[in-house]
Design a protein around this motif. Structure first.
Motif, short mmCIF file in Angstrom:
data_model
loop_
_atom_site.label_atom_id
_atom_site.label_comp_id
_atom_site.label_asym_id
_atom_site.label_seq_id
_atom_site.Cartn_x
_atom_site.Cartn_y
_atom_site.Cartn_z
N GLY A 199 0.89 -1.19 -0.07
CA GLY A 199 -0.02 -0.07 -0.06
C GLY A 199 0.73 1.21 -0.15
O GLY A 199 1.97 1.09 -0.30
N ASN A 200 0.32 2.50 0.31
CA ASN A 200 0.85 3.69 0.20
C ASN A 200 1.92 3.55 1.28
O ASN A 200 1.97 2.79 2.14
CB ASN A 200 -0.01 4.76 0.60
CG ASN A 200 -0.96 5.08 -0.69
OD1 ASN A 200 -0.73 4.97 -1.73
ND2 ASN A 200 -1.89 5.73 -0.44
N ASP A 201 3.10 4.40 1.20
CA ASP A 201 4.04 4.47 2.54
C ASP A 201 4.77 3.10 2.76
O ASP A 201 5.10 3.16 4.04
CB ASP A 201 3.43 5.38 3.61
CG ASP A 201 2.63 6.56 3.25
OD1 ASP A 201 3.46 7.48 2.31
OD2 ASP A 201 1.70 7.00 3.90
N GLY A 202 4.90 2.36 1.70
CA GLY A 202 5.51 1.16 2.17
C GLY A 202 4.86 0.00 3.07
O GLY A 202 5.33 -0.92 3.54
N LEU A 203 3.45 0.36 3.37
CA LEU A 203 2.64 -0.41 3.94
C LEU A 203 2.65 -1.79 3.33
O LEU A 203 2.47 -1.87 2.21
CB LEU A 203 1.38 0.12 4.21
CG LEU A 203 1.36 1.35 5.19
CD1 LEU A 203 -0.29 1.79 5.52
CD2 LEU A 203 1.74 1.17 6.48
N VAL A 204 2.63 -2.86 4.18
CA VAL A 204 2.58 -4.18 3.79
C VAL A 204 1.26 -5.14 4.44
O VAL A 204 1.27 -4.91 5.53
CB VAL A 204 3.80 -5.26 3.74
CG1 VAL A 204 3.57 -6.54 3.29
CG2 VAL A 204 4.92 -4.76 3.17
N PHE A 205 0.21 -5.24 3.65
CA PHE A 205 -0.93 -5.83 4.03
C PHE A 205 -0.86 -7.48 4.05
O PHE A 205 -0.76 -8.12 3.30
CB PHE A 205 -2.03 -5.23 3.42
CG PHE A 205 -2.31 -3.88 3.60
CD1 PHE A 205 -1.78 -3.04 2.54
CD2 PHE A 205 -2.84 -3.16 4.45
CE1 PHE A 205 -1.84 -1.66 2.78
CE2 PHE A 205 -3.14 -1.79 4.69
CZ PHE A 205 -2.56 -1.17 3.91
N HIS A 206 -1.26 -7.98 5.57
CA HIS A 206 -0.76 -9.37 5.70
C HIS A 206 -1.84 -10.48 5.42
O HIS A 206 -1.58 -11.67 5.90
CB HIS A 206 -0.29 -9.47 7.14
CG HIS A 206 -1.44 -9.12 8.20
ND1 HIS A 206 -2.72 -10.09 8.52
CD2 HIS A 206 -1.76 -8.03 8.78
CE1 HIS A 206 -3.24 -9.49 9.25
NE2 HIS A 206 -2.98 -8.14 9.63
N GLY A 207 -3.07 -9.93 5.02
CA GLY A 207 -4.14 -10.79 4.65
C GLY A 207 -4.64 -11.67 6.12
O GLY A 207 -4.85 -10.61 6.89
N GLY A 208 -4.68 -12.79 6.39
CA GLY A 208 -5.02 -13.37 7.44
C GLY A 208 -6.45 -13.28 7.67
O GLY A 208 -7.07 -13.54 8.68
N SER A 209 -7.34 -13.19 6.39
CA SER A 209 -8.98 -13.17 6.70
C SER A 209 -9.33 -14.41 7.36
O SER A 209 -8.76 -15.44 7.18
CB SER A 209 -9.30 -13.07 5.30
OG SER A 209 -9.02 -12.07 4.52
N CYS A 210 -10.20 -14.24 8.36
CA CYS A 210 -10.73 -15.23 9.10
C CYS A 210 -12.20 -15.50 9.33
O CYS A 210 -12.78 -14.53 9.28
CB CYS A 210 -9.99 -15.62 10.26
SG CYS A 210 -10.00 -14.21 11.34
N VAL A 211 -12.78 -16.58 9.86
CA VAL A 211 -14.12 -16.70 10.23
C VAL A 211 -13.88 -17.48 11.75
O VAL A 211 -13.02 -18.18 12.12
CB VAL A 211 -14.96 -17.91 9.31
CG1 VAL A 211 -16.18 -17.91 10.14
CG2 VAL A 211 -15.00 -17.22 8.08
N VAL A 212 -14.55 -16.69 12.79
CA VAL A 212 -14.46 -17.25 14.15
C VAL A 212 -15.85 -17.50 14.60
O VAL A 212 -16.83 -16.79 14.30
CB VAL A 212 -13.82 -16.11 15.27
CG1 VAL A 212 -13.77 -16.46 16.65
CG2 VAL A 212 -12.43 -15.50 14.38
N ASN A 213 -15.86 -18.64 15.28
CA ASN A 213 -17.33 -18.93 15.95
C ASN A 213 -17.37 -18.36 17.42
O ASN A 213 -16.50 -17.51 18.01
CB ASN A 213 -17.25 -20.62 15.85
CG ASN A 213 -16.47 -21.16 16.99
OD1 ASN A 213 -16.10 -20.51 17.94
ND2 ASN A 213 -16.55 -22.38 17.00
N PRO A 214 -18.67 -18.35 18.08
CA PRO A 214 -19.23 -17.56 19.04
C PRO A 214 -18.05 -18.11 20.28
O PRO A 214 -18.16 -17.72 21.50
CB PRO A 214 -20.53 -17.89 19.30
CG PRO A 214 -20.96 -18.13 18.11
CD PRO A 214 -20.14 -18.98 17.28
N MET A 215 -17.34 -19.31 20.19
CA MET A 215 -16.43 -19.67 21.33
C MET A 215 -15.13 -19.11 21.22
O MET A 215 -14.20 -19.62 22.05
CB MET A 215 -16.36 -21.18 21.36
CG MET A 215 -17.60 -21.98 21.71
SD MET A 215 -18.04 -21.71 23.66
CE MET A 215 -16.90 -22.91 24.05
N GLY A 216 -15.06 -18.23 20.12
CA GLY A 216 -13.69 -17.63 19.78
C GLY A 216 -12.77 -18.40 19.17
O GLY A 216 -11.65 -18.38 19.11
#
Ligand code: BAL
Length: 272
Positions: A199-216
């Motif tokens: 991204g701008n200013d050398g930012l690196v986005f790490h992903g890690g998209s996730c789904v969590v259940n109600p027990m965490g």
């Protein structure tokens, strides 16, 4: 309810590039998908002082109109971030667009990150809407690092928390911990979609998209590359997690603010 997390690279400031990627992802999505979730400010990327007026749009602007058409054509709900222009102010906003309603809900980021300051104004409320029998609430990135934000959505009865994320290195583990905690302490499912790449200013986005259940518990988690994760969840399953206790009913301390019930399927928690 079939959720699709669409983890993508984004070009900050390039509306056409980003919208084309959204369009392609929607075209390629499964007919079984109910809701697609894109990252924070995905339509615009993160604005700068210089391009803010160019990349920001109103909630009835061309970008939203195109998403409404795509939603209807594909019969799919779309959750995506944008830079919103409204009455001379700018907000880091998530929109929720459905085939039958068009723009059903929007949420303005209430906790501004370092690079949000000087660009966006903060929102003043949390929203919970009911769609297809599920109570859905929204947060954006930095918001999940504050327990009160998800607790406000818990006050509104949220069953599914949707987070549009724009989280960069080195804060990946911070958000991995935060999203599991927010889901667990409020007995809600949580889905979070992040960006990847530069991204701008050398930012690196790490992903890690996730789904969590109600027990965490993490039910699925992406890596650092572009991908789509599809998962079928049933927020009504929550009852199995509420057999012995309920944090919201048994807690000793309440959060400040005021609940506004607009109608049976839409309530807000106003920050006081
Ligand atoms: N670590 C938070 C980054 C953001 O809210 O943009």
């Amino acid at each position: 309810m079939e959720i699709e997390l669409v983890q993508l690279e984004c070009k900050d400031g390039d509306l056409e590039y980003n919208l084309n990627k959204v369009r392609r992802a929607i075209k390629n999505s499964s007919d079984a998908t109910d809701i697609m979730v894109f990252p924070e400010t995905y339509l615009s990327g993160f604005p700068t002082q210089e391009n803010l007026n160019m990349v920001s749009q109103s909630l009835d602007g061309s970008g939203i109109q195109q998403l409404k058409s795509l939603s209807k054509e594909k019969n799919i709900a779309i959750t995506v971030g944008m830079a919103e222009a409204h009455e001379g102010k700018f907000y880091n906003t998530t929109v929720f667009i459905t085939p039958e309603d068009g723009l059903l809900a929007y949420y303005r980021k209430t906790h501004l990150w370092l690079t949000d300051h000087g660009i966006f104004d903060a929102g003043d409320r949390y929203s919970c809407i009911e769609w297809q029998g599920v109570k859905i609430g929204f947060l954006i990135c930095f918001d999940i690092e504050y327990p009160e934000s998800a607790r406000a959505l818990g006050e509104l009865g949220t069953e599914l928390l949707i987070v549009t994320n724009g989280n960069m290195d080195p804060y990946g583990l911070t958000h991995r911990t935060a999203i599991m905690a927010r889901a667990q302490e409020n007995h809600m499912f949580a889905v979070m979609t992040n960006r990847v790449g530069l991204g701008n200013d050398g930012l690196v986005f790490h992903g890690g998209s996730c789904v969590v259940n109600p027990m965490g518990q993490l039910l699925c988690e992406a890596g650092r590359e572009e991908c789509s994760i599809r998962m079928n969840i049933d927020p009504k399953q929550m009852t199995q997690f509420l057999t012995e206790f309920n944090y919201l009913k048994e807690r000793r301390m309440k959060i400040t603010g005021q609940k506004i019930q607009h109608h049976t399927k839409h309530s807000d928690w106003i920050i006081s």
